[in-house]
Design a protein around this motif. Structure first.
Motif, PDB file in Angstrom:
ATOM      1  N   SER A 324       9.905  14.067   4.687  1.00 23.56           N
ATOM      2  CA  SER A 324      10.282  13.041   3.703  1.00 23.56           C
ATOM      3  C   SER A 324      11.634  12.421   4.026  1.00 23.56           C
ATOM      4  O   SER A 324      11.915  11.273   3.645  1.00 23.56           O
ATOM      5  N   ASN A 325      12.492  13.151   4.756  1.00 25.64           N
ATOM      6  CA  ASN A 325      13.810  12.597   5.091  1.00 25.64           C
ATOM      7  C   ASN A 325      13.735  11.479   6.133  1.00 25.64           C
ATOM      8  O   ASN A 325      14.726  10.807   6.388  1.00 25.64           O
ATOM      9  N   TYR A 326      12.565  11.276   6.745  1.00 30.24           N
ATOM     10  CA  TYR A 326      12.406  10.146   7.668  1.00 30.24           C
ATOM     11  C   TYR A 326      12.214   8.824   6.910  1.00 30.24           C
ATOM     12  O   TYR A 326      12.342   7.746   7.491  1.00 30.24           O
ATOM     13  N   LYS A 327      11.833   8.921   5.618  1.00 29.81           N
ATOM     14  CA  LYS A 327      11.631   7.726   4.782  1.00 29.81           C
ATOM     15  C   LYS A 327      10.667   6.723   5.439  1.00 29.81           C
ATOM     16  O   LYS A 327      10.928   5.526   5.528  1.00 29.81           O
ATOM     17  N   MET A 328       9.519   7.234   5.880  1.00 33.58           N
ATOM     18  CA  MET A 328       8.531   6.389   6.546  1.00 33.58           C
ATOM     19  C   MET A 328       7.192   6.369   5.800  1.00 33.58           C
ATOM     20  O   MET A 328       6.154   6.067   6.393  1.00 33.58           O
ATOM     21  N   GLU A 329       7.230   6.674   4.510  1.00 29.69           N
ATOM     22  CA  GLU A 329       5.988   6.702   3.725  1.00 29.69           C
ATOM     23  C   GLU A 329       5.255   5.362   3.753  1.00 29.69           C
ATOM     24  O   GLU A 329       4.023   5.318   3.623  1.00 29.69           O
ATOM     25  N   HIS A 330       6.005   4.274   3.944  1.00 33.85           N
ATOM     26  CA  HIS A 330       5.367   2.953   4.017  1.00 33.85           C
ATOM     27  C   HIS A 330       4.476   2.811   5.256  1.00 33.85           C
ATOM     28  O   HIS A 330       3.690   1.870   5.354  1.00 33.85           O
ATOM     29  N   ARG A 331       4.608   3.774   6.212  1.00 37.53           N
ATOM     30  CA  ARG A 331       3.760   3.733   7.402  1.00 37.53           C
ATOM     31  C   ARG A 331       2.519   4.609   7.270  1.00 37.53           C
ATOM     32  O   ARG A 331       1.754   4.756   8.232  1.00 37.53           O
ATOM     33  N   LEU A 332       2.286   5.170   6.105  1.00 35.68           N
ATOM     34  CA  LEU A 332       1.038   5.894   5.841  1.00 35.68           C
ATOM     35  C   LEU A 332      -0.021   4.863   5.479  1.00 35.68           C
ATOM     36  O   LEU A 332      -0.063   4.351   4.357  1.00 35.68           O
ATOM     37  N   LEU A 333      -0.882   4.541   6.443  1.00 37.12           N
ATOM     38  CA  LEU A 333      -1.817   3.429   6.261  1.00 37.12           C
ATOM     39  C   LEU A 333      -3.283   3.858   6.179  1.00 37.12           C
ATOM     40  O   LEU A 333      -4.093   3.164   5.552  1.00 37.12           O
ATOM     41  N   LEU A 334      -3.645   4.971   6.798  1.00 34.53           N
ATOM     42  CA  LEU A 334      -5.065   5.359   6.801  1.00 34.53           C
ATOM     43  C   LEU A 334      -5.585   5.619   5.397  1.00 34.53           C
ATOM     44  O   LEU A 334      -6.766   5.388   5.109  1.00 34.53           O
ATOM     45  N   ASP A 335      -4.704   6.085   4.509  1.00 32.37           N
ATOM     46  CA  ASP A 335      -5.133   6.334   3.127  1.00 32.37           C
ATOM     47  C   ASP A 335      -5.080   5.074   2.268  1.00 32.37           C
ATOM     48  O   ASP A 335      -5.436   5.095   1.082  1.00 32.37           O
ATOM     49  N   LYS A 336      -4.660   3.944   2.845  1.00 34.32           N
ATOM     50  CA  LYS A 336      -4.624   2.665   2.122  1.00 34.32           C
ATOM     51  C   LYS A 336      -5.866   1.820   2.438  1.00 34.32           C
ATOM     52  O   LYS A 336      -6.012   0.712   1.923  1.00 34.32           O
ATOM     53  N   ILE A 337      -6.739   2.366   3.282  1.00 34.25           N
ATOM     54  CA  ILE A 337      -7.942   1.623   3.674  1.00 34.25           C
ATOM     55  C   ILE A 337      -9.044   1.837   2.635  1.00 34.25           C
ATOM     56  O   ILE A 337      -9.283   2.957   2.173  1.00 34.25           O
ATOM     57  N   ASP A 338      -9.704   0.744   2.266  1.00 33.73           N
ATOM     58  CA  ASP A 338     -10.926   0.824   1.461  1.00 33.73           C
ATOM     59  C   ASP A 338     -12.083   0.903   2.460  1.00 33.73           C
ATOM     60  O   ASP A 338     -12.434  -0.101   3.089  1.00 33.73           O
ATOM     61  N   TYR A 339     -12.673   2.098   2.621  1.00 33.04           N
ATOM     62  CA  TYR A 339     -13.677   2.310   3.663  1.00 33.04           C
ATOM     63  C   TYR A 339     -15.062   1.785   3.269  1.00 33.04           C
ATOM     64  O   TYR A 339     -15.995   1.873   4.058  1.00 33.04           O
ATOM     65  N   ASN A 340     -15.161   1.238   2.052  1.00 30.70           N
ATOM     66  CA  ASN A 340     -16.408   0.585   1.646  1.00 30.70           C
ATOM     67  C   ASN A 340     -16.354  -0.906   1.965  1.00 30.70           C
ATOM     68  O   ASN A 340     -17.319  -1.485   2.474  1.00 30.70           O
ATOM     69  N   ASN A 341     -15.197  -1.514   1.678  1.00 28.76           N
ATOM     70  CA  ASN A 341     -15.049  -2.954   1.923  1.00 28.76           C
ATOM     71  C   ASN A 341     -14.326  -3.244   3.237  1.00 28.76           C
ATOM     72  O   ASN A 341     -14.190  -4.405   3.623  1.00 28.76           O
ATOM     73  N   PHE A 342     -13.845  -2.207   3.871  1.00 32.59           N
ATOM     74  CA  PHE A 342     -13.101  -2.334   5.122  1.00 32.59           C
ATOM     75  C   PHE A 342     -11.953  -3.338   5.003  1.00 32.59           C
ATOM     76  O   PHE A 342     -11.856  -4.343   5.707  1.00 32.59           O
ATOM     77  N   SER A 343     -11.110  -3.026   4.039  1.00 32.99           N
ATOM     78  CA  SER A 343      -9.883  -3.785   3.833  1.00 32.99           C
ATOM     79  C   SER A 343      -8.750  -2.779   3.629  1.00 32.99           C
ATOM     80  O   SER A 343      -8.984  -1.584   3.466  1.00 32.99           O
TER      81      SER A 343
END
Length: 653
Positions: A324-343
């Motif tokens: 968490s001290n890297y402060k890179m949570e904004h780079r967590l993208l795989l969990d932001k994908i909607d795998y039904n609509n592929f967006s």
């Protein structure tokens, strides 16, 4: 008396008044020699042939020496032939001997000319130092020829008899090769590589082989691509996946497979199975080597490229979640994908993905590796850890490298000093400290060494899971110099606005002399006589950008050694030459090939620009080495006094 213990140790090396006196005389003589030539290169990116050529001709300096020495004696064609022979003696000799009518006369003239060049480039060194560099087989002969003028009375016959004998006993070829290599070595007193030896080009390992041969006079300031490989050699999975992905992206597997013996067959087998019906269009190598890969090869590389990229995003996600001290949570993208609509939703904005095939991602737990991925990654990791040649090269990067270097009033670092929007030093949170400037660099240098040599001693709670990966892509890393690395977006999102990587404010202030003066003072350098030398961001000369910033206070010498950048820069690299008379910038046109350089005598077109002429010629006593020698002279004088006063006894045998 307070120095007596040290003087006793010094007395072991210089046991008599005579030996101390001789060394004082010797060092004072050295101090009054002209300063040696420093050579600066950066962002070589695996372009071995161009790198090798620039070193062989010392950025055009040797060509200038030939022009000066033989301007009235040789035609331009003959000067070009002599220069090519000097750069590539083994290969050029074979061609010349096939064409020569009177080979003995050619040998005689050529030997005399090479000796003249050698005299000029050796004139900055003591005889003893030149002697140490001489090739073993010809050391006595070369020393005699260097210090005996053929025109001198009583020496004409002696000099020419040596030349004739070399030819008569059929040793001229070996002599030409030996003295040419010596001239190349003498032309450069110190070689500075300001980062990014690795990636993009195909032969980074050969560049490292050459540098190791020059290790006694070479230093390296690590670039972000070097750090990536250093992390991979230490077993960092995030660094390993990035290294493999970049190699596949540029269809340059020579360093991995041929150079270091990294076996990618398990990855290839896996990719063919998982993505057999996927064209992987977004992962076609960016700029494949012409005529090297067939269409089927490129299809395989594309599948491998996608496979390792997905593995990389998973591994990086795990590090971000655990650090968490890297402060890179904004780079967590795989969990932001909607795998039904592929967006995907990034910063509250939704984007369509241009790829719908994610067979190895579990939408409920997207950062977990499949068993196959885990097995493949562990096998590749073993290859990195067990590659003797890779480990040898990385240990060299540690022994001869650092995050930055202060050398002869110049400050060398690869990318940037983190600044805020006002041009002041930005404090970076690192563990339980807030660091900036020199202290930040020193701490990161220490942690990079700990990661390779004592990784188990790093406090992961304080410094995160992978400090090398942090240096590769974190927004606060002085080696990266951007707010984020948008690798995922470039592969999967068409909207180029998502591809933007915002540069550190440092790049906005590179032309501000006050900001640069603050940086120099932070590193304990005189802002009125010092320079900063950088690489990392290619200078777009074709668009009118200059490598000279803030009236010469900062010099950016990344001019496009990497072929990937040459369309943007309009050049094929800059090099910097700093000799006793001043600082020159050499800009180079693209290097066609070693074969053309030898057969057609096509020199790289290099333009030398005088950036700064010294008010007076610089001598060794003006340099960092000179200060060390002066300090040693002072201690030797104390030892001399101690002998004469009877405080320390001479060891006369």
């Amino acid at each position: 008396m307070k120095d007596k213990d040290y003087l006793k140790l010094l007395a072991e090396e210089y046991p008599t008044i005579s030996s101390v006196s001789s060394e004082i005389i010797n060092l004072n003589a050295i101090l009054n020699l002209p300063k040696g030539t420093e050579h600066f290169l950066t962002d070589i990116h695996g372009e071995y042939e161009a790198f090798s050529y620039v070193l062989r001709n010392a950025s055009g300096v040797l060509k200038l020496k030939i022009d000066d020495l033989f301007d009235d004696e040789l035609t331009n064609e003959k000067k070009k032939k002599l220069a090519t022979l000097l750069y590539y003696p083994e290969e050029k000799l074979d061609l010349i001997k096939k064409e020569a009518v009177d080979i003995d006369s050619w040998y005689k003239d050529t030997l005399i000319r090479l000796i003249k060049i050698c005299r000029v480039v050796s004139s900055k060194y003591t005889r003893s130092r030149v002697r140490k560099m001489l090739p073993k087989d010809f050391s006595y002969i070369i020393e005699e020829l260097l210090h005996e003028e053929e025109e001198r009375l009583n020496k004409h016959d002696y000099f020419h008899n040596i030349i004739h004998t070399i030819i008569d006993i059929d040793r001229a070829d070996e002599f030409i090769i030996a003295i040419s290599n010596l001239i190349q070595r003498l032309a450069i007193d110190r070689l500075h590589i300001i980062g990014d030896i690795y990636d993009r080009g195909p032969l980074s390992h050969k560049i490292l082989d050459d540098l190791i041969l020059r290790r006694s006079f070479t230093d390296i300031q690590w670039g972000n691509h070097d750090i990536l490989w250093m992390g991979a050699a230490a077993g960092s999975l995030a660094c390993i996946t990035n290294v493999v992905r970049i190699a596949l992206r540029y269809a340059n597997l020579a360093t991995l497979e041929e150079g270091y013996g990294i076996n990618l067959l398990p990855l290839a087998t896996f990719a063919l199975d998982i993505y057999k019906d996927d064209e992987c269009k977004n992962f076609i190598p960016k700029k494949p080597i012409e005529n090297y890969y067939q269409e089927k090869d490129l299809e395989l590389l594309s599948k491998m490229h996608k496979a390792i990229s997905i593995i990389q995003f998973k591994i990086e996600g795990q590090i971000i979640k655990n650090s968490s001290n890297y402060k890179m949570e904004h780079r967590l993208l795989l969990d932001k994908i909607d795998y039904n609509n592929f967006s995907i939703t990034i910063e509250d904005k939704n984007y369509k993905l241009n790829d719908k095939n994610f067979p190895t991602i579990d939408p409920n737990n997207p950062y977990i590796l499949t068993k196959q991925e885990e097995r493949i990654l562990n096998r590749i990791k073993e290859c990195f850890l067990e590659s003797d040649k890779l480990q040898k090269h990385i240990k060299f990067l540690y022994s001869n490298g650092s995050m930055y270097l202060k050398y002869n009033s110049n400050l060398l670092y690869h990318s940037c000093i983190p600044l805020n929007d006002k041009g002041k030093f930005r404090k970076v949170e690192l563990g339980d400290e807030k660091l900036y400037g020199k202290k930040l660099f020193d701490k990161l240098d220490f942690l990079a060494r700990m990661f390779y040599f004592n990784n188990d001693q790093i406090d992961k709670k304080l410094y995160g899971e992978d400090i090398m990966w942090y240096l590769w892509c974190n927004g606060d890393s002085p080696l990266f110099g951007k707010d984020k690395m948008t690798t995922f977006e470039r592969y999967f999102i068409e909207d180029k606005m998502t591809h933007i990587e915002k540069k550190d404010p440092y790049y906005k202030f590179r032309d501000n002399e006050n900001v640069l003066n603050n940086i120099l003072e932070e590193f304990d350098l005189n802002p009125y006589s010092s320079h900063i030398i950088n690489g990392h961001v290619p200078v777009k000369a074709s668009s009118g950008e200059s490598p000279i910033k803030a009236n010469g206070k900062l010099l950016v010498i990344d001019g496009g050694f990497s072929k990937t950048y040459q369309s943007k820069t309009g050049l094929a690299g800059y090099t910097l030459i700093y000799n006793s008379y001043g600082i020159r910038l050499a800009s180079h046109e693209p290097f066609e090939s070693k074969i053309k350089a030898i057969k057609e005598e096509k020199d790289i077109l290099s333009t030398l620009e005088l950036l700064e002429k010294m008010d007076k010629r610089k001598y060794i006593y003006d340099t960092d080495k000179g200060k060390e020698l002066e300090e040693r002279v002072e201690y030797l004088k104390k030892l001399l006094s101690a002998y004469r006063m009877g405080l320390i006894n001479e060891n006369v045998q």
